[in-house]
Design an enzyme around this catalytic site. Structure first.
Site, PDB file in Angstrom:
ATOM      1  N   PRO A 106       0.863  -1.186   0.000  1.00  0.00           N
ATOM      2  CA  PRO A 106       0.000   0.000   0.000  1.00  0.00           C
ATOM      3  C   PRO A 106       0.896   1.231   0.000  1.00  0.00           C
ATOM      4  O   PRO A 106       1.859   1.294   0.781  1.00  0.00           O
ATOM      5  CB  PRO A 106      -0.763  -0.125   1.324  1.00  0.00           C
ATOM      6  CG  PRO A 106       0.082  -0.991   2.195  1.00  0.00           C
ATOM      7  CD  PRO A 106       0.890  -1.876   1.297  1.00  0.00           C
ATOM      8  N   LYS A 159       0.498  -4.853   9.295  1.00  0.00           N
ATOM      9  CA  LYS A 159       1.744  -4.486   8.600  1.00  0.00           C
ATOM     10  C   LYS A 159       2.527  -3.583   9.541  1.00  0.00           C
ATOM     11  O   LYS A 159       2.032  -2.528   9.941  1.00  0.00           O
ATOM     12  CB  LYS A 159       1.420  -3.771   7.286  1.00  0.00           C
ATOM     13  CG  LYS A 159       2.654  -3.342   6.505  1.00  0.00           C
ATOM     14  CD  LYS A 159       2.273  -2.932   5.079  1.00  0.00           C
ATOM     15  CE  LYS A 159       3.464  -2.428   4.288  1.00  0.00           C
ATOM     16  NZ  LYS A 159       3.920  -1.100   4.721  1.00  0.00           N
ATOM     17  N   CYS A 205       3.174   3.416   9.674  1.00  0.00           N
ATOM     18  CA  CYS A 205       3.273   4.753   9.084  1.00  0.00           C
ATOM     19  C   CYS A 205       4.102   5.680   9.987  1.00  0.00           C
ATOM     20  O   CYS A 205       3.812   5.829  11.173  1.00  0.00           O
ATOM     21  CB  CYS A 205       1.884   5.348   8.853  1.00  0.00           C
ATOM     22  SG  CYS A 205       2.022   6.992   8.126  1.00  0.00           S
TER      23      CYS A 205
HETATM   24  C1  LIG Z   1       4.836   7.191  -0.918  1.00  0.00           C
HETATM   25  C2  LIG Z   1       4.668   6.056   0.038  1.00  0.00           C
HETATM   26  C3  LIG Z   1       3.439   5.853   0.642  1.00  0.00           C
HETATM   27  C4  LIG Z   1       3.257   4.778   1.543  1.00  0.00           C
HETATM   28  N1  LIG Z   1       2.029   4.564   2.086  1.00  0.00           N
HETATM   29  C5  LIG Z   1       1.828   3.472   2.880  1.00  0.00           C
HETATM   30  C6  LIG Z   1       0.535   3.145   3.361  1.00  0.00           C
HETATM   31  O1  LIG Z   1      -0.468   3.811   3.050  1.00  0.00           O
HETATM   32  N2  LIG Z   1       0.420   2.057   4.160  1.00  0.00           N
HETATM   33  C7  LIG Z   1       1.491   1.283   4.507  1.00  0.00           C
HETATM   34  O2  LIG Z   1       1.336   0.304   5.245  1.00  0.00           O
HETATM   35  N3  LIG Z   1       2.720   1.558   4.051  1.00  0.00           N
HETATM   36  C8  LIG Z   1       2.905   2.621   3.232  1.00  0.00           C
HETATM   37  N4  LIG Z   1       4.141   2.855   2.714  1.00  0.00           N
HETATM   38  C9  LIG Z   1       5.249   1.920   3.011  1.00  0.00           C
HETATM   39  C10 LIG Z   1       5.307   0.818   1.925  1.00  0.00           C
HETATM   40  O3  LIG Z   1       4.132   0.059   1.913  1.00  0.00           O
HETATM   41  C11 LIG Z   1       6.509  -0.114   2.142  1.00  0.00           C
HETATM   42  O4  LIG Z   1       6.384  -0.709   3.404  1.00  0.00           O
HETATM   43  C12 LIG Z   1       7.842   0.624   2.073  1.00  0.00           C
HETATM   44  O5  LIG Z   1       7.876   1.510   0.974  1.00  0.00           O
HETATM   45  C13 LIG Z   1       9.002  -0.376   1.955  1.00  0.00           C
HETATM   46  O6  LIG Z   1       8.858  -1.193   0.837  1.00  0.00           O
HETATM   47  P1  LIG Z   1       9.662  -0.903  -0.555  1.00  0.00           P
HETATM   48  O7  LIG Z   1      11.112  -0.789  -0.221  1.00  0.00           O
HETATM   49  O8  LIG Z   1       9.342  -2.086  -1.418  1.00  0.00           O
HETATM   50  O9  LIG Z   1       9.132   0.385  -1.085  1.00  0.00           O
HETATM   51  C14 LIG Z   1       4.349   3.919   1.838  1.00  0.00           C
HETATM   52  C15 LIG Z   1       5.567   4.134   1.215  1.00  0.00           C
HETATM   53  C16 LIG Z   1       5.744   5.174   0.312  1.00  0.00           C
HETATM   54  C17 LIG Z   1       7.078   5.360  -0.371  1.00  0.00           C
END
Ligand SMILES: Cc1cc2nc3c(=O)[nH]c(=O)nc-3n(C[C@H](O)[C@H](O)[C@H](O)COP(=O)(O)O)c2cc1C
Length: 330
Positions: free
Chosen positions: A17, A141, A102
């Site tokens: 997400p 999460k 978050c």
């Molecule tokens: C712009 C942005 C918005 C995010 N919004 C959420 C969210 O709404 N809910 C959530 O659980 N994590 C959120 N995350 C965290 C991501 O879900 C994820 O845990 C984090 O980016 C690490 O994974 P990655 O390295 O594959 O990006 C957000 C991350 C980014 C960059």
């Protein structure tokens, strides 16, 4: 394949997400490209939802083709979260996820998101309230903890399991870290060894090889990809191909052009208010490895009308496609 009660997640890959990014349009695009087993809504405020905020309701919009689809909630009030859970269930979601990661000031100030990792008594009340309200599968999460000296992933994982949570996703960075440094995958391995419920590993997967490495190093039951899917939405399909010994899809410049057009088409069909911001954002992700992409990005960021963005993109790709494809091949 991963099974969470009655949900078959096949393959065991999840789209993260991401607030402001992974709306229904983006999720459908990812599903259509193939290889993604489960998508989740952007985090939605339980407070907003139960107070009939249109913005919160809109975030829970999904299409049938997204299934299985999870709704993610955040909040700090057990009663509101329980009420929001019932609303999510009535909307027909396959599962509910609670955001415990978050790092945003606005969210942690109200004790939501990663702030709950330090408020374990309140967290336990919330887990019980959601569990009692939900008949659909319930997942969480989390981040690793608030700070380096307060790593609580194992403690929270165990508490979640003891309170009927059915799967847990771990992004092993702390709240203090934000998105800096590296995700510490060894904490995913520790959590996996500590709980019986499925563990989904998340953080810093940007290639199919990374996905392989995370599974090998941690033994996690599934993987979740966020930012890596923004610049490469084909990543899920490539992981599936690698898993099955197939040649990996190598998207051409024309494939990227087509994807941008498909995305714009879906945006217009959805009648999303003010789509121009999303159009600019999306187009910029896919023009990074393309010759002269930087000048296109600059020019579309100066545009004020949707039709202008579209025209610039058409012109760019139509003029430079033969050159770009040729340069990519050499
Ligand atoms: C712009 C942005 C918005 C995010 N919004 C959420 C969210 O709404 N809910 C959530 O659980 N994590 C959120 N995350 C965290 C991501 O879900 C994820 O845990 C984090 O980016 C690490 O994974 P990655 O390295 O594959 O990006 C957000 C991350 C980014 C960059």
């Amino acid at each position: 394949m991963l099974q969470i009660r009655n949900i078959f997640i096949d393959p065991a890959t999840f789209l993260s997400p991401m607030a402001g990014l992974t709306d229904s349009v983006f999720r459908r695009l990812i599903k259509r490209l193939g290889g993604c087993g489960l998508v989740m809504t952007e985090f939605t405020s339980a407070e907003g939802l139960t107070r009939n905020s249109f913005k919160s309701q809109r975030m829970l919009f999904y299409h049938e083709e997204e299934r299985p689809v999870t709704a993610q909630l955040f909040g700090a009030d057990p009663h509101r979260l329980a009420e929001a859970t019932r609303m999510v269930e009535d909307l027909g979601f396959d599962a509910i996820d609670l955001n415990l990661g978050c790092p945003a000031k606005k969210v942690v100030k109200g004790c939501g998101g990663s702030a709950l990792l330090r408020e374990t008594q309140l967290l336990e009340e919330i887990l019980k309230a959601i569990r009692a309200a939900a008949s659909i599968p319930f997942t969480v999460k989390i981040r690793a903890g608030w700070s380096e000296t307060e790593i609580v992933a194992l403690q929270v994982g165990k508490m979640a399991e003891d309170n009927g949570v059915e799967a847990i996703t771990l992004h092993p960075r702390t709240r203090v870290q934000g998105f800096s440094g590296r995700a510490d995958w060894s904490i995913i391995a520790e959590l996996k060894a500590h709980v019986k419920i499925p563990v989904i590993g998340n953080g810093d997967i940007v290639s199919p090889e990374d996905a392989f490495r995370m599974r090998a190093e941690t033994g996690c039951d599934g993987i979740m990809i966020g930012r890596g899917a923004l610049s490469n939405p084909w990543i899920f399909r490539q992981i599936f191909e690698m898993d099955n010994g197939l040649p990996l899809t190598q998207p051409s410049v024309s494939d990227k052009y087509q994807l941008i057009k498909d995305y714009f088409q879906l945006l217009f069909e959805e009648e999303i208010p003010g789509p121009i911001g999303k159009m600019k954002q999306f187009a910029s992700w896919f023009t990074h490895a393309i010759p002269f992409g930087a000048s296109l990005r600059k020019s579309i960021y100066e545009s004020t009308e949707e039709s202008e963005v579209m025209a610039k993109i058409d012109q760019f790709f139509e003029n430079s496609l033969p050159l770009a494809d040729c340069e990519l091949k050499t």
